[in-house]
Design an enzyme around this catalytic site. Structure first.
Site, PDB file in Angstrom:
ATOM      1  N   TYR A 157      -2.480   5.491  -6.964  1.00 12.74           N
ATOM      2  CA  TYR A 157      -3.533   6.574  -6.582  1.00 12.74           C
ATOM      3  C   TYR A 157      -3.086   7.971  -6.488  1.00 12.74           C
ATOM      4  O   TYR A 157      -3.502   8.779  -7.343  1.00 12.74           O
ATOM      5  CB  TYR A 157      -3.914   6.060  -5.381  1.00 12.74           C
ATOM      6  CG  TYR A 157      -4.987   7.028  -4.543  1.00 12.74           C
ATOM      7  CD1 TYR A 157      -5.978   7.713  -5.049  1.00 12.74           C
ATOM      8  CD2 TYR A 157      -4.863   7.222  -3.199  1.00 12.74           C
ATOM      9  CE1 TYR A 157      -6.945   8.426  -4.604  1.00 12.74           C
ATOM     10  CE2 TYR A 157      -5.705   8.306  -2.595  1.00 12.74           C
ATOM     11  CZ  TYR A 157      -6.809   8.843  -3.272  1.00 12.74           C
ATOM     12  OH  TYR A 157      -7.536   9.823  -2.682  1.00 12.74           O
TER      13      TYR A 157
ATOM     14  N   ASP B 155      11.243  -0.183 -12.648  1.00  8.87           N
ATOM     15  CA  ASP B 155      11.274  -0.216 -11.344  1.00  8.87           C
ATOM     16  C   ASP B 155      12.253   0.745 -10.832  1.00  8.87           C
ATOM     17  O   ASP B 155      13.370   0.995 -11.262  1.00  8.87           O
ATOM     18  CB  ASP B 155      11.935  -1.723 -10.684  1.00  8.87           C
ATOM     19  CG  ASP B 155      11.603  -2.031  -9.219  1.00  8.87           C
ATOM     20  OD1 ASP B 155      10.734  -2.478  -9.085  1.00  8.87           O
ATOM     21  OD2 ASP B 155      12.355  -1.486  -8.349  1.00  8.87           O
ATOM     22  N   ILE B 156      11.908   1.610  -9.706  1.00  8.71           N
ATOM     23  CA  ILE B 156      12.721   2.399  -9.090  1.00  8.71           C
ATOM     24  C   ILE B 156      14.367   1.976  -8.999  1.00  8.71           C
ATOM     25  O   ILE B 156      15.093   2.540  -8.661  1.00  8.71           O
ATOM     26  CB  ILE B 156      12.044   3.534  -8.227  1.00  8.71           C
ATOM     27  CG1 ILE B 156      11.674   2.334  -6.893  1.00  8.71           C
ATOM     28  CG2 ILE B 156      11.001   4.085  -8.660  1.00  8.71           C
ATOM     29  CD1 ILE B 156      11.302   3.086  -5.929  1.00  8.71           C
TER      30      ILE B 156
ATOM     31  N   ASN C 243      11.603  -1.841  -0.835  1.00  5.47           N
ATOM     32  CA  ASN C 243      10.959  -0.908  -2.011  1.00  5.47           C
ATOM     33  C   ASN C 243      11.086   0.458  -1.573  1.00  5.47           C
ATOM     34  O   ASN C 243      11.480   1.289  -2.382  1.00  5.47           O
ATOM     35  CB  ASN C 243       9.483  -1.646  -1.980  1.00  5.47           C
ATOM     36  CG  ASN C 243       9.368  -2.649  -2.708  1.00  5.47           C
ATOM     37  OD1 ASN C 243       9.055  -2.457  -4.160  1.00  5.47           O
ATOM     38  ND2 ASN C 243       9.277  -3.836  -2.560  1.00  5.47           N
TER      39      ASN C 243
ATOM     40  N   TYR D 271       6.927   1.012   8.006  1.00  3.18           N
ATOM     41  CA  TYR D 271       6.390   2.001   6.925  1.00  3.18           C
ATOM     42  C   TYR D 271       7.133   3.283   7.014  1.00  3.18           C
ATOM     43  O   TYR D 271       7.743   3.878   6.394  1.00  3.18           O
ATOM     44  CB  TYR D 271       5.076   1.892   6.665  1.00  3.18           C
ATOM     45  CG  TYR D 271       4.604   3.004   5.824  1.00  3.18           C
ATOM     46  CD1 TYR D 271       5.084   3.145   4.612  1.00  3.18           C
ATOM     47  CD2 TYR D 271       3.715   4.306   6.418  1.00  3.18           C
ATOM     48  CE1 TYR D 271       4.536   4.179   3.787  1.00  3.18           C
ATOM     49  CE2 TYR D 271       3.468   5.075   5.289  1.00  3.18           C
ATOM     50  CZ  TYR D 271       3.672   5.102   4.360  1.00  3.18           C
ATOM     51  OH  TYR D 271       3.342   6.161   3.427  1.00  3.18           O
TER      52      TYR D 271
ATOM     53  N   HIS E 140      -7.402   0.613   3.491  1.00 10.77           N
ATOM     54  CA  HIS E 140      -7.717   2.037   3.957  1.00 10.77           C
ATOM     55  C   HIS E 140      -9.174   2.205   4.334  1.00 10.77           C
ATOM     56  O   HIS E 140     -10.003   1.932   3.726  1.00 10.77           O
ATOM     57  CB  HIS E 140      -7.184   2.888   2.728  1.00 10.77           C
ATOM     58  CG  HIS E 140      -5.801   2.956   2.510  1.00 10.77           C
ATOM     59  ND1 HIS E 140      -5.163   2.530   1.366  1.00 10.77           N
ATOM     60  CD2 HIS E 140      -4.745   3.387   3.312  1.00 10.77           C
ATOM     61  CE1 HIS E 140      -3.841   2.641   1.547  1.00 10.77           C
ATOM     62  NE2 HIS E 140      -3.558   3.023   2.564  1.00 10.77           N
TER      63      HIS E 140
ATOM     64  N   ILE F 245     -13.720  -1.981  13.461  1.00  9.84           N
ATOM     65  CA  ILE F 245     -12.989  -0.686  13.877  1.00  9.84           C
ATOM     66  C   ILE F 245     -11.673  -1.524  14.566  1.00  9.84           C
ATOM     67  O   ILE F 245     -11.727  -2.505  15.435  1.00  9.84           O
ATOM     68  CB  ILE F 245     -13.905  -0.020  14.986  1.00  9.84           C
ATOM     69  CG1 ILE F 245     -15.077   0.724  14.343  1.00  9.84           C
ATOM     70  CG2 ILE F 245     -12.949   1.156  15.527  1.00  9.84           C
ATOM     71  CD1 ILE F 245     -15.684   1.520  15.028  1.00  9.84           C
TER      72      ILE F 245
END
Ligand code: UDP
Length: 347
Positions: free
Chosen positions: A19, A63-64, A104, A155, A208, A226
């Site tokens: 994105y 792949d990184i 990752n 994260y 999201h 919510i």
């Protein structure tokens, strides 16, 4: 908009089929750069790259974590600057599957940096996050860059590890008289899509808030739940800062042009205003002209109550501010993409 006149040569964009990364690719191509786009297509979309195809875009599925391949690409294309977006970005998933995030996001970035170091790349723009701040103290919201970083999700922690790698690498390179410049751009919540309607947000699964609310408005979901209504905020729901994706990328371009070898820059990228989950749902109902079925649900692990930026530092140092600060316009921009592409990149 940022000044695009000085060319930093070939730019590698990792995660360029995702994105945010695809919006970076689009903007850099528009500005006349040669872009080497790397994506493993685990979550990115080949179709996004196909829509942007041109002579100056070179796409490689890689792949990184594959440092040898990355190093070869960096050398083959004489890359001077890396914009590193490739990462997993679901707070909730990171809580249930933390090692996947460290693998990752942290180990992947480590392999990238080792490859960049071997190839002599001198500038690195890193996609960091406000999640590195964890739950900031009340007197530090809106959040300045000097707010202590104490993430509460894997994260956020995985991204903070990368900031530390960058800091330490920059210091070592400075001592070795081989200056390496980096910027850690701490994003708040990113929303909207590009004006031409070519590329947009398409996550699987989509978790999201803004896309989920818009999918509910389009009848693709029953309604919206919510996640937590007992937070210490005015209406009990979490507050976030939603920056338009094209503004976010404009900030990257501004920073990239300012970045000199040896620089260490840290900027929050947000609009500086926070909106609650209920305010987002209200705005989406206004924009779409629908009434949604809303369910009050339990809190989602890893969510701090209030995150919005103090964007003064990037404004003061580089003169950059977000151009789009109207919430309804940001949601309308996202809605245009979802209406035009109800199944995302799938035809
Ligand atoms: N949220 C929600 N319902 C949803 C999705 C998200 O209440 O279906 C809340 C979430 O708990 C958070 C805010 O919306 O407080 C923004 O979440 P999102 O996943 O969009 O971004 P994040 O802040 O995790 O990066």
């Amino acid at each position: 908009m940022a000044d695009s006149s000085s060319s930093p040569g070939s730019i590698m964009v990792t995660g360029g089929a995702g994105y945010i990364g695809s919006h970076a690719v689009q903007r850099l191509l528009r500005d006349g750069h040669t872009v080497v786009c790397v994506d493993n297509l685990a979550r990115g979309h080949r179709a996004a790259i196909d829509r942007l195809a041109c002579d100056t875009l070179h796409f490689h599925q890689a792949d990184i974590g594959d440092g040898d391949t990355i190093e070869k690409l960096l050398k083959d294309y004489n890359v001077s600057t890396i914009m590193h977006f490739a990462a997993l970005a679901y707070v909730g998933e990171s809580v249930t599957d933390p090692l996947k995030y460290y693998r990752n996001n942290a180990a992947g970035a480590l392999a990238m940096l080792e490859a960049a170091d071997r190839a002599g790349v001198s500038r690195f723009v890193f996609s960091s996050t406000c999640a590195t701040y964890g739950e900031p103290p009340a007197d530090m919201v809106p959040i300045p860059e000097h707010c202590p970083q104490s993430p509460i999700s894997p994260y956020g922690a995985s991204k903070l590890h990368v900031e530390h790698m960058l800091r330490d690498l920059a210091e070592a390179k400075r001592r070795a008289n081989q200056p390496f410049g980096y910027a850690a751009l701490r994003y708040f919540n990113v929303a909207g899509s590009d004006r031409s309607g070519l590329i947009g947000e398409d996550h699987d699964p989509e978790t999201h808030l803004i896309p989920v609310v818009l999918q509910a408005a389009m009848g693709q979901r029953d309604g919206i739940s919510i996640f937590g209504t007992d937070y210490p905020t005015d209406d009990g729901t979490c507050i976030r800062d939603y920056i338009h994706v094209e503004d976010l990328i404009d900030a990257h371009v501004t920073v990239m042009h300012a970045l000199e070898p040896g620089d260490e820059r840290h900027y929050n990228l947000g609009i500086g205003t926070g909106y609650s989950v209920r305010q987002i749902i209200d705005a989406a109902q206004r924009v779409t002209g629908t009434t949604l079925k809303i369910t009050d649900g339990p809190r989602r692990a890893g969510d701090p109550p209030k995150l919005y930026a103090n964007p003064a530092k990037i404004k003061g140092e580089l003169g950059w501010t977000a151009s789009l600060t109207d919430l309804d316009e940001t949601i309308a921009s996202a809605y245009r993409w979802f209406q035009k592409h109800p199944n995302g990149y799938d035809a």
